[in-house]
Design a protein around this motif. Structure first.
Motif: not given
Lengths: 422, 254
Positions: A294-309
């Motif tokens: 919503q505002v500048g100078q912001t950081t986001s770091d996303l990692l979703f890991k899934g395993a399926l059987r």
């Protein structure tokens, strides 16, 4: 039995709630009654299959029964344990209470700390988002208020544990966390139940508010039984120079529809959204994530890991949104899926919505089986195939599990995965 | 009877025949170099010996210690005492070298997570690893890193030899361990292999260049061209190759 106005009054009375909160519940219930079930025409719900879910069949709350397991981690600074829909029991380090830390069942918190709760509750997770968010707001049962005052640092994590053993009921805990300026702490929510015959409606939603410079780690470990339908919204509001680290672990339930969202509202704010899911048998998981700059100078770091059987299916859809005035923002998003059977299916849909060009944005998605070269390499060193496969899956999760904000939760999740990988 | 007997081995990859009847005998205590130009089938030979699923055996047989190994899984071949140093060691994310090496060693010892007495103790592990970390100039912090992740080309090749040192095979196939290595790395790798050399180890060294043979002296040299062994002899074969290259076989095999 369908949910009724009476059930709303009943649960409010059960928790001895103040009138303003009772009123909120009534309003949310009206929204619930007004909204239709999401339809497949809506992109977000296109791949969602809630076959077998009948909202009419659930009792509005669950009497506590069954013996809850022990506290999942040692040395917690505070523990709230809730069984069924009854208010939880709290155990908080008295030193923290003396420093002004508030750790209470949510309804009691609403009564005793109206100033903390009223303006925040359901402001980030809004009841009108969909019918399930509305029923959660109307009938939320128990939950937690945690308030950590300005500049208070808590070394050991706090824990909320929600245990359900009834089946056939709605169990809808809500976590509200308020971190004052410069506050630092970690929190674990654990949701669990045995697998039962009768379906249950569950949530496990959270609203987390970080004041300026606060640093908060939040881990949600979902181990509902295979009878549960879960609809949860976890959303963090990140203030100036604050750092939120959210870690979602989804293992249980027959069906889970989870939103994990960061609302970046202050320059220098940082949100790390990480997740692990392991789906087996005919489980269905759907994750929608949002990194909202919503505002500048912001950081986001996303990692979703899934395993399926087996015949499990998962959907991941992530959106990075960078507003017009949010220059010099930095966003990263990745979703990786490991297919351990030919019948398992994972969909991965990364999305960008960038209105400002002065930003750095990276995203990526992968879906695929274990790399046969990895298996061969391990096998060529004498490691049997089953062991090699397990190591590779553990390694796959390990890369993101290393980012679990605190050691006790890292260990807990590692043990949980090891048991499930067998 | 040689410890490793390869007889008339024919192998195809994606329907194309690459090895067209290869026969070799390698016994423990011997170092054999298999040399050949690119595309001659050297790597196919090495990958087939360990049972890589991408290579299809069309005919012939391979016996190791009297046992027909073509029916065995790669892990069973390894536990029987066969080792392959890969030409292109791969990165496996999330698994530390330490975990990898220990699990491999435990598998060789027959430890399946139950009988603790079979598992390698931390102390024993250290005594196996430490001297070779030194010889190969591998920093011990590498052990806590993920398999080959962030390793340079030379470091990856050295890490292969470290694995060999830990597993102590009876027969090691080194697939172009020297290719892409700087001279220092070649020296460290050679030093480590020479240290392991002895009556209990056979080596099948696959290489394109004669350079590494200055450091590891072979007992036998075989030349492979277009999927066949076209010449076998002593170290002098390598000397001739050094002078004349592979061109002389171009006509013969075509």
């Amino acid at each position: 039995m369908p949910f009724t106005k009476e059930s709303v009054e009943e649960i409010a009375s059960l928790h001895e709630e103040p009138d303003w909160l009772r009123k909120r519940r009534r309003e949310a219930f009206e929204v619930y009654e007004r909204l239709a079930l999401p339809s497949k025409i809506d992109e977000e719900w296109r791949r969602v299959d809630f076959k077998g879910l009948k909202l009419d069949e659930f009792r509005a709350f669950e009497e506590p029964n069954g013996a809850a397991p022990g506290v999942p981690i040692d040395g917690a600074a505070g523990v709230l344990r809730q069984r069924g829909s009854a208010p939880g029991k709290v155990d908080l380090d008295p030193e923290l209470a003396a420093k002004g830390v508030v750790f209470l069942p949510l309804s009691q918190g609403a009564k005793e700390h109206r100033e903390l709760v009223e303006k925040r509750l359901f402001s980030e997770v809004r009841p009108d988002r969909d019918k399930f968010a509305a029923v959660h707001a109307a009938l939320f049962s128990g939950g937690t208020l945690l308030y950590v005052p300005d500049f208070v640092e808590i070394e050991q994590p706090l824990v909320g544990q929600y245990w359900s053993s009834g089946g056939g009921a709605a169990v809808l805990p809500h976590t509200l966390i308020v971190a004052g300026k410069g506050a630092k702490f970690n929190y674990l929510d654990e949701f669990l139940s045995p697998s039962l015959d009768q379906p249950a409606l569950t949530s496990g939603s959270a609203e987390i508010f970080l004041g300026e410079g606060a640093q908060v780690g939040y881990v949600a470990l979902q181990k509902w039984g295979r009878h549960a339908y879960q609809f949860a919204n976890q959303r963090v509001h990140v203030g100036k120079e604050a750092t939120a680290r959210l870690f979602n672990v989804t293992l249980g339930a027959r069906f889970a529809k989870v939103r994990v969202e960061a609302n970046l509202q202050g320059p220098g704010g940082m949100a790390e959204l990480k997740g692990i899911y392991f789906a087996s048998d005919d489980q269905f998981f759907d994750f929608h994530t949002l990194q909202d700059h919503q505002v500048g100078q912001t950081t986001s770091d996303l990692l979703f890991k899934g395993a399926l059987r087996d015949t499990a299916r998962t959907v991941y859809a992530g959106l990075i949104r960078i507003e017009k005035d949010s220059a010099r923002s930095d966003a990263y998003q990745a979703n990786r899926n490991l297919l351990l059977s030919k019948q398992a299916k994972a969909y991965s849909i990364p999305m960008l919505e960038i209105i400002n060009n002065d930003v750095r944005c990276t995203h990526g998605a992968t879906v695929g089986p274990i790399d046969p070269e990895h298996l061969f390499y391990l096998a060529s060193r004498g490691i049997p195939k089953a062991v090699a496969q397990r190591m590779i899956v553990q390694g796959f999760f390990g890369e993101v599990a290393d980012r679990i904000p605190f050691e006790q939760a890292r260990r807990l999740v590692a043990e949980e995965l090891e048991a499930r990988l067998g | 009877m040689a410890d490793l007997e390869i007889r008339d081995l024919r192998v195809s990859v994606e329907g194309r025949e690459i090895l067209k009847g290869v026969s070799l005998d390698v016994s423990k205590g011997e170092v054999h170099a298999v040399m050949g130009p690119n595309g001659s089938g050297k790597s196919t030979l090495s990958q087939t010996l360990l049972g890589h699923p991408g290579y299809k055996v069309e005919g012939g047989r391979v016996r190791f210690k009297g046992q027909d190994i073509l029916e065995l899984t790669p892990d069973a071949r390894s536990r029987l005492g066969l080792f392959l140093a890969l030409q292109y060691p791969i990165v496996v994310p999330g698994i530390t070298m330490n975990n990898f090496l220990r699990t491999a060693l435990n598998a060789h010892r027959g430890y399946d997570g139950k009988d603790k007495s079979k598992s390698v103790s931390p102390k024993e592990f250290r005594t196996l690893v430490e001297p070779y970390l030194e010889t190969l100039r591998i920093d011990r912090t590498f052990l806590s890193r993920y398999i080959n992740e962030g390793f340079s080309g030379g470091e990856k090749k050295r890490a292969e030899i470290l694995q060999m040192a830990v597993l102590q095979p009876e027969m090691a196939v080194l697939d172009e361990t020297d290719s892409g290595l700087d001279i220092d790395s070649i020296k460290y790798v050679s030093e480590a292999i020479n240290k392991m050399r002895g009556p209990e180890l056979g080596v099948l060294m696959i290489t394109h260049y004669t350079r590494i043979l200055q450091f590891i002296k072979p007992d036998y040299v075989h030349v492979m061209v277009a999927g066949q062994v076209v010449e076998s002899g002593g170290a002098e074969v390598a000397d001739r190759l050094e002078r004349e290259g592979y061109a002389q076989w171009g006509e013969e095999v075509a």
